[in-house]
Design an enzyme around this catalytic site. Structure first.
Site, PDB file in Angstrom:
ATOM      1  N   HIS A  46     -58.297 -88.476   1.276  1.00 35.64           N
ATOM      2  CA  HIS A  46     -58.488 -89.465   0.099  1.00 35.64           C
ATOM      3  C   HIS A  46     -59.565 -90.468   0.174  1.00 35.64           C
ATOM      4  CE1 HIS A  46     -53.687 -88.950  -0.460  1.00 35.64           C
ATOM      5  NE2 HIS A  46     -53.852 -88.516   0.831  1.00 35.64           N
ATOM      6  N   TYR A  47     -59.938 -90.724  -0.986  1.00 39.83           N
ATOM      7  CA  TYR A  47     -60.696 -92.093  -1.117  1.00 39.83           C
ATOM      8  C   TYR A  47     -59.662 -93.158  -1.431  1.00 39.83           C
ATOM      9  CZ  TYR A  47     -61.911 -91.315  -5.730  1.00 39.83           C
ATOM     10  OH  TYR A  47     -61.907 -90.998  -7.360  1.00 39.83           O
ATOM     11  N   THR A  48     -59.933 -94.647  -0.921  1.00 35.31           N
ATOM     12  CA  THR A  48     -59.239 -95.557  -1.416  1.00 35.31           C
ATOM     13  C   THR A  48     -59.391 -96.203  -2.940  1.00 35.31           C
ATOM     14  OG1 THR A  48     -60.684 -97.081  -0.646  1.00 35.31           O
ATOM     15  CG2 THR A  48     -58.861 -96.173   0.898  1.00 35.31           C
ATOM     16  N   GLU A 118     -56.985 -91.860   4.720  1.00 36.41           N
ATOM     17  CA  GLU A 118     -57.433 -92.737   3.401  1.00 36.41           C
ATOM     18  C   GLU A 118     -58.802 -93.198   3.631  1.00 36.41           C
ATOM     19  OE1 GLU A 118     -56.782 -93.357   0.319  1.00 36.41           O
ATOM     20  OE2 GLU A 118     -54.746 -92.971   0.159  1.00 36.41           O
ATOM     21  N   HIS A 179     -57.088 -84.832  -2.125  1.00 36.15           N
ATOM     22  CA  HIS A 179     -55.797 -85.349  -2.733  1.00 36.15           C
ATOM     23  C   HIS A 179     -56.061 -84.720  -4.297  1.00 36.15           C
ATOM     24  CE1 HIS A 179     -53.223 -88.798  -4.317  1.00 36.15           C
ATOM     25  NE2 HIS A 179     -52.792 -87.806  -4.091  1.00 36.15           N
ATOM     26  N   ASP A 189     -59.752 -87.665  -6.162  1.00 42.69           N
ATOM     27  CA  ASP A 189     -60.206 -88.179  -4.927  1.00 42.69           C
ATOM     28  C   ASP A 189     -60.026 -86.786  -3.657  1.00 42.69           C
ATOM     29  OD1 ASP A 189     -57.579 -88.812  -5.072  1.00 42.69           O
ATOM     30  OD2 ASP A 189     -57.581 -89.648  -3.078  1.00 42.69           O
TER      31      ASP A 189
END
Length: 819
Positions: A46-48, A118, A179, A189
Site C-alpha cells: 500500500h501507499y499511505t 504501508e 492494493h 495504491d
C-alpha cells in the site's frame, strides 16, 4: 531492524490460565496431520497517501485502520528519527485491517489471509466533475501526480518482503500484489511509480519474460483478444473480474490496475495488444495449465463465425430484392414479399439501384407504374396513396432484370397527420369533464388522442401554474399550452428506460434473460446472482417499492444515505436488500428501474439522458422530450409546475436539504433529484403531449416512425407480453389485463392495451387492437394539500381528471360509440 512486540496478557487472562493449568496444551497427545497449509497466502503493498505522522494516527490510534508494517520515507518533515526504520504495527499472526473488501486468486476478505505493508508516499489526485460526475479511481476525469519512491525506503521494503516470504512459503510470486490489484474499483495504491520490477529482481513478486511478451504482442497486434477472453484471462491470473463480454468501468479499472503493476508506462485502462501480451506472458510463466485453456479458446475464436453485426434500418421495409440466396425459402411463394403498415390514401415507396434495371412491383396485388428502366445512382420516390389500405398492405417484387441486378426498396413507417378539424364535437363530453374539474380547482391538463395514424384530439386546459406556495390562487396564473412540458414521472420507465432497452435488444447489446451481474459484475451476493434483467423489468425481483437515499433517517440506516449518483448506484448494486424472494410476487419498485438505468449506462458507455435523447428522441425529431430541462436551456415558464412546497407535502415532510419552493422544471421525484443528479431510470423525463404522441404512434407502428426504425415489432411484442401470473405487468409496461387495471385504462381497453402512469399526474394508453393512443398529462400535484388520518392528500387527486380512469372511459366511448 524490524521491531516486534508481544501483547501483554491481562491479569484476568493470566489468572484463568493459572486456575486451568491442568488444561494446558502440554497435556494433549500430539498426532500431527499432513493435511494443512499456512494461513498467509498474500502480501499486499500500500501507499499511505499521507505523511508519516498522519499515517501513525490512522494506523495506530483507536477507531482507525491498521497494517502489519509501516515503512516511512526519507525527507518527511513529520518523521522524528534520523535513521529510517521499519515499524511493526500488528503481529503477523494477527489480522490487520488493511485490505477491506477485496479479492485475489479465489480468496475474498483478504485481511484474514494476508500481510499488509504501508509505505509512506503521498500522491496528489483530483477529479474534474464538470466533465462527468464519476469519481472512479481510474476515470478519465481523474488527474493524479505520483511521486517517485525513496530509494532507501524501497531497500527497506525489499528486505522486509524477503523476510516475510521466508516466514510464509505459501505466498506465491503472483500473490505479491498491490492494493489496487485486490480492489481495483476503489484503490490505485501503491501507484504506477512503485518499482515492482526492482522487487522482482530481488526475488519478490512476479514479472514476465521479455521474449514471451514480444511473442504475444506480435500475435495480438494481428488479432486482438475479445473482451470476454481478456476478462477470463485477468480472472485466471487472480483479479476478481467476472467475464461478461462488456468492457465496463469495472473492466477498465482492472486493466488500469494491471497496467500500474506490469506496464507502468502505459496506464490508460484500455486493453491494447501490449497489455494483453503482458497478461498472457505472465500466465505462460506462472500458470501454464490455465494459459493452455485460454490459448485454445483464443484460437477457436479466431475461426469462429462472427455474430452478425446490427445494421441500421430506415423505415419498415429497408431491404434488397431479389432477396439474397441465403435468405430465400424453399417455399417459393414466400420469397420477395413483405407486409407493411399504412393507411388508405397514404404511404410512399423509395427505390434505388447501383446499375440500370427494370422491375415489376405490386402493392396489394396491383402493379405499380414505375420508371423503365430505373437508372443507376438515382433515388425514385413514389406515392402509394392510390394503392394503400388501412392496416397491413402487401408488397411483392415480381421481377428484376438483369438477373444479377439488385433493387433497394424502402417504405417508411406511417407518420401522424393532424385531423383535429374533422373531429370537432366528438369529444364534447371529455371537454366538459375536464373543464368542470378546472372550474372547481383542478390545475391543468393537456390531452392528445391518436387514432388510425391521425391526431384527432389535441387540447390544453387550465393552467401550467395556478397556485402560490401557500395554496392560494395566483392573480395571474400561467395558462396551459398544448406544448407545455410536463414532468412525466414514472412514464420515464416506459418511454425512456423500456424503449432504450428494447432498442438495445434490437441491436444485440442486451439479453433480458441474462443475469444482472452479466452487465453489472459487482451485482453479487445475498441472492443477487439469481436475478435477471427481466426480473427488474417485470417487477418480480423482490425489491421493496423504494429506498429513501435522500434522507439520512431512511429505514435502511445512515449507510444508505447518498446524494451522489455513483454512490447511489453502488448501493443499489451491492447493498440494497430484497423485501421478498425472487419471483414470489410483483412489487412495483423504483429500485428496479434505477438499476435498469445503470445497466443502460454500462452497456452504452453514455449517461441515460444522452443515450435516449441521441438515439431515440432526436432522430424522431422530438426536441421537447428530455431530462433536466433547466440545465439544457429551457425556461421554467415552459413547464407545468408540480408540488407547491417542494418535497414537503405541504410542510409535513422534512429532511436535510429538502426543497420548499414550487417545483417547475426540476424533477419532482426525490430519489431522482437528490440521489441521481436528476437522471434516473424510474423518473426524470420531461415531455410534451405532442412529442409523446409521436412515441405512441411509433409503438402503434410496431417500432418505427417515418424513416426511423427503433426496433422490430417482435421486440415490442416481447416487452408488452403479459407476465404469466401477474398479467398487469409486461416488461417495463403496465397492461390493461382485461379490466384488472380499469382505474388506469378504463373498462373498454382491449387485451392488447399497454401504457403507464406517473405520480405527477400523467397517464398513457397504447391500444394496438384499436390503433388508438391516449396521452393525458396533468399537473394534479400542483394543488393544495390536506392531512387526513396522518396521510397527505392533494386536492388535484380528488378530481376525475387527476385519476385517469373516467377520462379514459370517456375517450373510448367517444370513439367506439361513433363507430
Amino acid at each position: 531492524m524490524i521491531r516486534t512486540f508481544i501483547k501483554p496478557f491481562s491479569v484476568a487472562l493470566v489468572a484463568l490460565f493459572t486456575v486451568n493449568s491442568c488444561s494446558s496444551f502440554a497435556d494433549y497427545e500430539q498426532m500431527p496431520s499432513a493435511n494443512y497449509d499456512h494461513r498467509i497466502k498474500v502480501l499486499v503493498m500500500h501507499y499511505t497517501a499521507i505523511d508519516y505522522q498522519k499515517s501513525v494516527q490512522v494506523l495506530v490510534e483507536p477507531k482507525g485502520l491498521s497494517s502489519h508494517y509501516l515503512v516511512p520515507e526519507s525527507g518527511d518533515p513529520s518523521y522524528p528519527h534520523d535513521e529510517l526504520k521499519v515499524f511493526q504495527l500488528v503481529d503477523e499472526s494477527e489480522r490487520a485491517w488493511h485490505a477491506g473488501a477485496s479479492y485475489w486468486q479465489g480468496r475474498s476478505d483478504l485481511n484474514d489471509q494476508s500481510i499488509g505493508i504501508e509505505i509512506v508516499n503521498v500522491p496528489q489526485c483530483e477529479w474534474d466533475t464538470s466533465t462527468q460526475p464519476s469519481r472512479a479511481e481510474h476515470g478519465e476525469n481523474r488527474l493524479c501526480v505520483f511521486p517517485d519512491y525513496d530509494p532507501a525506503q524501497i531497500e527497506k521494503v525489499i528486505e522486509l518482503a524477503q523476510d516475510i516470504l521466508e516466514r510464509h512459503p505459501d505466498i506465491h510470486p503472483t500473490a505479491v500484489v498491490g492494493h489496487s490489484d485486490i480492489t481495483p474499483t476503489r484503490k490505485n495504491d501503491p501507484g504506477p511509480r512503485f518499482p515492482w520490477y526492482q522487487l522482482y529482481q530481488h526475488g519478490v513478486g512476479a514479472w514476465y519474460e521479455q521474449d514471451t511478451l514480444s511473442k504475444y504482442w506480435k500475435i495480438f497486434n494481428q488479432q486482438p483478444l475479445n473482451t470476454g477472453l481478456l476478462q477470463a484471462a485477468l480472472h485466471a491470473y487472480g483479479y476478481g473480474l467476472t467475464e461478461t463480454g462488456v468492457y465496463d468501468e469495472t473492466t477498465a479499472s482492472t486493466v488500469a490496475a494491471f497496467q500500474m503493476h506490469f506496464l507502468p508506462w502505459l496506464v490508460n485502462g484500455k486493453a491494447d495488444s501490449q497489455t494483453s501480451a503482458a497478461l498472457f506472458a505472465l500466465l505462460e510463466k506462472y500458470f501454464p495449465e490455465k494459459l493452455e485453456q485460454l490459448w485454445t479458446r483464443y484460437q477457436a475464436e479466431l475461426t469462429a463465425q462472427p455474430a452478425p453485426r446490427w445494421q441500421p434500418k430506415h423505415g419498415q421495409i429497408d431491404a434488397s430484392f431479389p432477396e439474397p440466396e441465403a435468405q430465400r425459402s424453399s417455399r417459393e411463394l414466400v420469397n420477395d414479399k413483405a407486409g407493411f403498415k399504412s393507411y388508405r390514401g397514404r404511404g410512399e415507396l423509395l427505390l434505388s439501384a447501383e446499375q440500370d434495371l427494370t422491375a415489376v412491383l405490386e402493392v396489394n396485388g396491383e402493379t405499380l407504374n414505375i420508371a423503365t428502366p430505373l437508372r443507376a445512382g438515382k433515388t425514385y420516390d413514389y406515392s402509394l396513396h392510390r394503392r394503400t389500405q388501412d392496416g397491413i398492405n402487401t408488397f411483392h417484387v415480381k421481377a428484376v432484370e438483369p438477373a444479377d441486378a439488385t433493387l433497394e426498396v424502402r417504405i417508411p413507417y406511417p407518420r401522424l397527420v393532424d385531423a383535429t378539424a374533422d373531429y370537432q364535437g366528438r369529444f364534447d363530453e371529455v371537454d366538459e369533464l375536464i373543464e368542470a374539474d378546472i372550474a372547481k380547482g383542478f390545475p391543468g391538463a393537456v390531452l392528445v388522442v391518436v387514432k388510425d395514424g391521425k391526431i384527432i384530439k389535441q387540447s390544453a386546459y387550465g393552467y401550467a401554474r395556478r397556485y402560490d406556495e401557500q395554496g392560494q390562487l395566483l392573480a395571474a396564473p400561467t395558462p396551459m399550452q398544448p406544448d407545455t412540458l410536463f414532468d412525466v414521472a414514472s412514464n420515464t420507465k416506459a418511454f425512456a428506460t423500456s424503449m432504450a432497452m428494447m432498442q438495445l435488444v434490437e441491436r444485440g447489446q442486451l439479453d433480458v434473460n441474462k443475469p444482472i451481474y452479466f452487465y453489472l459484475p459487482e451485482y453479487r451476493g445475498d441472492g443477487r446472482e439469481a436475478r435477471t434483467v427481466k426480473d427488474l423489468l417485470n417487477h418480480h425481483s423482490g425489491y421493496a417499492p423504494q429506498v429513501h437515499f435522500f434522507d439520512p433517517e431512511n429505514k435502511l440506516g445512515k449507510g444508505f444515505y447518498s446524494l451522489q449518483k455513483e454512490k447511489t448506484q453502488r448501493l443499489m448494486a451491492t447493498k440494497v436488500p430484497f423485501d421478498v424472494g425472487n419471483g414470489v410476487r410483483a412489487t412495483y419498485s423504483d429500485t428496479n428501474f434505477m438499476l435498469l438505468g445503470t445497466i443502460i449506462e454500462r452497456i452504452t458507455g453514455m449517461p441515460l439522458d444522452q443515450y435516449v435523447e441521441q438515439n431515440i428522441y432526436v432522430p424522431l425529431g422530438l426536441h421537447d422530450t428530455l431530462f433536466a430541462p433547466l440545465r439544457k436551456g429551457r425556461r421554467p415558464g415552459e413547464i407545468a409546475a408540480t408540488e407547491l412546497q417542494g418535497n414537503t407535502r405541504g410542510g409535513v415532510v422534512d429532511f436535510p436539504g429538502v426543497r420548499t419552493y414550487t417545483l417547475q422544471g426540476e424533477v419532482h421525484d426525490e430519489k431522482a433529484f437528490y440521489a441521481m443528479d436528476e437522471v434516473a431510470g424510474h423518473a426524470g423525463l420531461f415531455a410534451t403531449a405532442p412529442d409523446l404522441a409521436v412515441l405512441v404512434q411509433t409503438l402503434l407502428n410496431g417500432g418505427g416512425y417515418g424513416d426511423v426504425h427503433l426496433f422490430e415489432a417482435s421486440v415490442l411484442d416481447a416487452f408488452t407480453k403479459p407476465h404469466q401470473q401477474q398479467r398487469t405487468f409486461g416488461l417495463g409496461w403496465r397492461r390493461a389485463a382485461d379490466g384488472q387495471l380499469r382505474w388506469h385504462f378504463g373498462p373498454y381497453a382491449s387485451h392488447q392495451a399497454f401504457g403507464h402512469t406517473g405520480w405527477t399526474g400523467t397517464a398513457t394508453v397504447v391500444d394496438p387492437a384499436l390503433d388508438l393512443g391516449i396521452i393525458l398529462l396533468t399537473n394534479a400535484r400542483h394543488s393544495p394539500t390536506t392531512e387526513v388520518d396522518g396521510a397527505v392528500e392533494f386536492l388535484g387527486k380528488s378530481f376525475e381528471t387527476g385519476n385517469y380512469g373516467s377520462l379514459m372511459t370517456a375517450v373510448y366511448e367517444a370513439i367506439l360509440e361513433a363507430k
